[in-house]
Structures are given as structure tokens and as C-alpha cells.
Design a protein around this motif. Structure first.
Motif, short mmCIF file in Angstrom:
data_model
loop_
_atom_site.label_atom_id
_atom_site.label_comp_id
_atom_site.label_asym_id
_atom_site.label_seq_id
_atom_site.Cartn_x
_atom_site.Cartn_y
_atom_site.Cartn_z
N LEU A 1 0.83 -1.20 0.00
CA LEU A 1 0.00 0.00 0.00
C LEU A 1 0.87 1.26 0.00
CD1 LEU A 1 -2.87 -0.84 2.54
CD2 LEU A 1 -2.98 -0.80 0.04
N SER A 2 1.94 1.24 0.79
CA SER A 2 2.83 2.40 0.86
C SER A 2 3.46 2.69 -0.49
CB SER A 2 3.93 2.16 1.92
OG SER A 2 3.37 2.04 3.21
N PRO B 1 -17.25 17.21 -2.91
CA PRO B 1 -16.45 17.73 -4.03
C PRO B 1 -15.08 18.20 -3.54
CG PRO B 1 -18.10 19.33 -3.36
CD PRO B 1 -18.39 18.08 -2.58
N PRO B 2 -14.10 18.35 -4.43
CA PRO B 2 -12.75 18.73 -4.02
C PRO B 2 -12.73 20.03 -3.21
CG PRO B 2 -12.78 18.03 -6.31
CD PRO B 2 -14.21 18.10 -5.88
N THR B 3 -11.97 20.01 -2.12
CA THR B 3 -11.83 21.20 -1.28
C THR B 3 -10.46 21.85 -1.45
OG1 THR B 3 -11.00 19.92 0.59
CG2 THR B 3 -13.39 20.25 0.46
N GLY B 4 -9.51 21.11 -2.05
CA GLY B 4 -8.15 21.63 -2.19
C GLY B 4 -7.37 21.63 -0.89
N MET B 5 -7.85 20.91 0.12
CA MET B 5 -7.21 20.90 1.42
C MET B 5 -6.25 19.71 1.55
SD MET B 5 -8.54 23.57 2.81
CE MET B 5 -8.31 23.50 4.58
N ASP B 6 -5.13 19.93 2.26
CA ASP B 6 -4.19 18.87 2.57
C ASP B 6 -4.66 18.10 3.79
OD1 ASP B 6 -2.37 19.42 0.49
OD2 ASP B 6 -1.45 21.01 1.67
N VAL B 7 -4.53 16.78 3.74
CA VAL B 7 -5.00 15.91 4.82
C VAL B 7 -3.86 15.02 5.29
CG1 VAL B 7 -6.49 13.92 5.34
CG2 VAL B 7 -7.42 15.91 4.14
N GLN B 8 -3.77 14.86 6.62
CA GLN B 8 -2.83 13.92 7.24
C GLN B 8 -3.64 13.15 8.29
OE1 GLN B 8 0.56 15.73 9.14
NE2 GLN B 8 1.55 13.76 9.56
N LEU B 9 -3.85 11.85 8.05
CA LEU B 9 -4.80 11.09 8.85
C LEU B 9 -4.20 9.75 9.26
CD1 LEU B 9 -7.82 11.31 9.77
CD2 LEU B 9 -8.41 10.02 7.70
N ARG B 10 -4.33 9.41 10.55
CA ARG B 10 -3.84 8.13 11.06
C ARG B 10 -4.95 7.07 10.98
NH1 ARG B 10 0.88 7.68 14.43
NH2 ARG B 10 2.32 9.27 13.62
N PHE B 11 -4.54 5.82 10.66
CA PHE B 11 -5.44 4.68 10.60
C PHE B 11 -4.91 3.57 11.50
CE2 PHE B 11 -6.34 6.96 6.80
CZ PHE B 11 -7.59 6.58 6.34
N CYS B 12 -5.81 2.72 11.95
CA CYS B 12 -5.44 1.51 12.67
C CYS B 12 -6.34 0.37 12.19
CB CYS B 12 -5.58 1.70 14.18
SG CYS B 12 -5.04 0.27 15.14
N TRP C 1 0.52 6.45 1.41
CA TRP C 1 0.32 5.65 2.61
C TRP C 1 1.69 5.37 3.23
CZ3 TRP C 1 -4.61 5.14 4.05
CH2 TRP C 1 -5.61 5.12 3.07
N THR C 2 1.80 5.56 4.52
CA THR C 2 3.05 5.28 5.22
C THR C 2 2.80 4.29 6.34
OG1 THR C 2 3.86 7.52 4.75
CG2 THR C 2 4.99 6.27 6.49
N TYR D 1 -0.93 2.98 10.34
CA TYR D 1 -0.36 3.62 9.18
C TYR D 1 -0.97 5.01 9.02
CZ TYR D 1 -4.60 1.62 7.03
OH TYR D 1 -5.90 1.25 6.75
N GLU D 2 -0.39 5.79 8.11
CA GLU D 2 -0.80 7.19 7.94
C GLU D 2 -1.05 7.49 6.47
OE1 GLU D 2 0.82 10.85 10.26
OE2 GLU D 2 2.01 10.69 8.43
N MET D 3 -2.07 8.32 6.24
CA MET D 3 -2.39 8.78 4.90
C MET D 3 -2.14 10.27 4.79
SD MET D 3 -6.10 9.12 3.03
CE MET D 3 -6.32 10.79 3.66
#
Length: 306
Positions: free
Chosen positions: A16-17, A99-110, A65-66, A81-83
């Protein structure tokens, strides 16, 4: 958990990464149950996994994906992991598209993964949907919220849709999730009109929403664990065509057949007509004879609808 299984899980998230979704999906058995805990979406096998991952990739074309950590014990593993990415494509949610917002996202998953004799048997994915909304600027009062550029929260994923086709498909997906996969006839009021008409082929017809809800009560009594998997959706004008697979355990009377306690599966197609963001009509076609044969009975008198 053996070291080999831990290594297998680690390889899944390393794929995935690297953005190699097909390679990652090769490690997913077709029987694995996939649950997106944040949205309640349920699917099974490689197809559901790929649809989920491609949904993120469509919303965040520069998606990264990290993998952070993988740990395992017994028949379970946990992956963190992180997106990261910029929201420049439509984001699919149970209520519709953002719809697209043009915003940057940094999100953690488990993710919690369970294993059986055939490998991965269940994957439960967790993330904080409120953090995602805040980072997209959709939560009023958050530092990122800009009313002149962002949709207000009450319009989130509904009337802000870019195209009618995508909005209509989202309404149908929400119907499948909230009504069918949660076995909740009352939830039909959220997606269907009061004069909703159901054409059930060999199962008969319901001429309004209340009559259809009675059909659903009968169906869910027969199959309390009914699961419907969406295989394909195609939308054009006011119609949505859906190809599906369904399965459930026969624990109540169905078509005059008493409970057999057998696991039943089948497939079919439905065509929905949408008007003013409501489902007003459905044409359902499924192979009822195949279901009856799995119960070890021949054709029976069809009497599901009233």
C-alpha cells in the motif's frame, strides 16, 4: 501468530505504501470480511478492499500511505499507518460525494486483522472521521473552516455533489448499507419516497413504502444476517443499475419453506429510479429458484409480498 503471518501483514501495508493496490489485494482472500468502522460500510474479499482503496486514491490523487508499525499475537494483528494527500477529487461517503476542497490531509489509521484457516478472515479499519472533516474545512468553527470556499457541514456530501449521476449512485449505496445490510426497514424513510413502488419479479410487488417495509420485515425474518455486496453500479439520467451478490442463513420461513438453517447465496440486479434525491421505484431481479434449490426444495408458491 507466526512470524510468517506477521511478515505477510507487513508486506500488505508495504505494498500500500508503494501504491501497489493490486499487489496488496493479492494477499486478501475472497472470503475475508472487510469493515470500515468509521462509516459502517461492509464488504467481502479483494473487490471490496480494492474499491475502498481506489476510493481514497480518487479523492486524493497524490495519496501517500506510510506504514508505521505492525504487531501480532495469536490469530490477530494490528497495523498502524498514515495517509497524506491533497483533496482534489470527489470523496465518496455513505451520504454521497464531497467535491474537491483543495485541502491537505494527514490522517492516522489503525487496522485489526483476524486470521483463520484460509488466511485473513476479517479486516476492521478505524480512523477518526471528525479529524478528516476538520482537515477538509467542513466543521464549522474549526481554524480551517472557510465558509466562502467550503461547503457547510449540513450540506456535507449531499447537495454539494458535482454530478447527478454520482449523487444518485450514492443514494442507492446508502440504501443498501442502511436498509439491507443493517436489516433496518425503518431506515428506508431516509432514502425512499412515501409512494415508493417495488417490482419484485417473481416475489410480487409493493405499491407504497409501508408495503415495501413489510416485505423487508418478512425477508429479514427469513435471513436475519442478510448481507448484500455491491458488485457494479451504473447511473444514467434518473436511473441507477446495480449488480449485487447476497447471502444469509435461512433461519425463518421463506416462500413457505420452514427454516433449514442453511447458508444461502445468490446474485441479481436492481434498477432504481431517483426523483428529487429519493428512490421512487425499484425493479428487482434475483434467481429465487437457485435459493430454493440451496434449501433442498423445489419451486414453492411465492408469497413474500403482501
Amino acid at each position: 501468530m507466526s512470524l510468517d503471518v506477521t511478515a505477510d501483514v507487513r508486506a500488505l501495508y508495504e505494498a500500500l505504501s508503494a501504491g501497489e493496490y493490486e499487489k496488496a489485494a493479492e494477499r486478501i482472500p475472497d472470503t475475508m470480511l472487510f469493515l470500515n468502522v468509521a462509516t459502517g460500510d461492509v464488504g467481502r474479499g479483494r473487490g471490496a478492499f480494492l474499491e475502498y482503496m481506489r476510493g481514497w486514491a480518487a479523492a486524493f490523487p497524490d495519496l501517500q500511505w506510510t506504514s508505521i508499525d505492525v504487531a501480532g499475537a495469536g490469530d490477530r494483528a494490528i497495523a498502524e499507518y498514515e495517509m497524506t494527500g491533497c483533496h482534489t477529487g470527489p470523496l465518496l461517503t455513505p451520504q454521497g460525494h464531497v467535491p474537491p476542497t483543495g485541502m491537505d490531509v494527514q490522517l492516522r489509521f489503525c487496522d485489526v486483522l483476524e486470521f483463520g484457516e484460509e488466511g485473513m478472515s476479517q479486516l476492521r479499519s478505524y480512523f477518526d472521521s471528525n479529524t478528516l472533516l476538520r482537515q477538509l474545512g467542513l466543521v464549522s468553527g474549526s481554524p480551517l473552516h472557510a465558509p466562502d470556499r467550503r461547503a457547510p457541514l449540513e450540506l456535507y456530501a449531499q447537495t454539494v455533489d458535482g454530478t447527478a449521476r454520482e449523487r444518485h449512485k450514492s443514494i442507492v449505496r446508502r440504501f443498501v448499507l442502511d436498509v439491507l445490510n443493517r436489516q433496518n426497514p425503518q431506515a428506508a424513510v431516509d432514502t425512499c419516497s412515501n409512494d415508493f413502488r417495488w417490482h419484485g419479479g417473481s416475489l410480487g410487488q409493493a405499491n407504497d413504502l409501508k408495503a415495501y417495509q413489510r416485505v423487508l420485515v418478512t425477508l429479514f425474518t427469513a435471513f436475519p444476517d442478510l448481507e448484500v455486496q455491491v458488485l457494479d453500479t451504473v447511473a444514467e439520467d434518473d436511473r441507477v443499475a446495480l449488480r449485487f451478490a447476497m447471502s444469509g442463513t435461512h433461519l425463518g420461513e421463506f416462500q413457505g419453506v420452514p427454516p433449514t438453517f442453511k447458508r444461502i447465496s445468490g446474485s441479481g440486479m436492481s434498477t432504481f429510479r431517483i426523483d428529487e434525491s429519493r428512490i421512487v421505484e425499484e425493479w428487482w431481479q434475483g434467481d429465487v429458484l437457485v435459493m430454493l434449490q440451496q434449501m433442498d426444495v423445489g419451486p414453492a408458491k411465492l408469497r413474500l409480498s403482501r
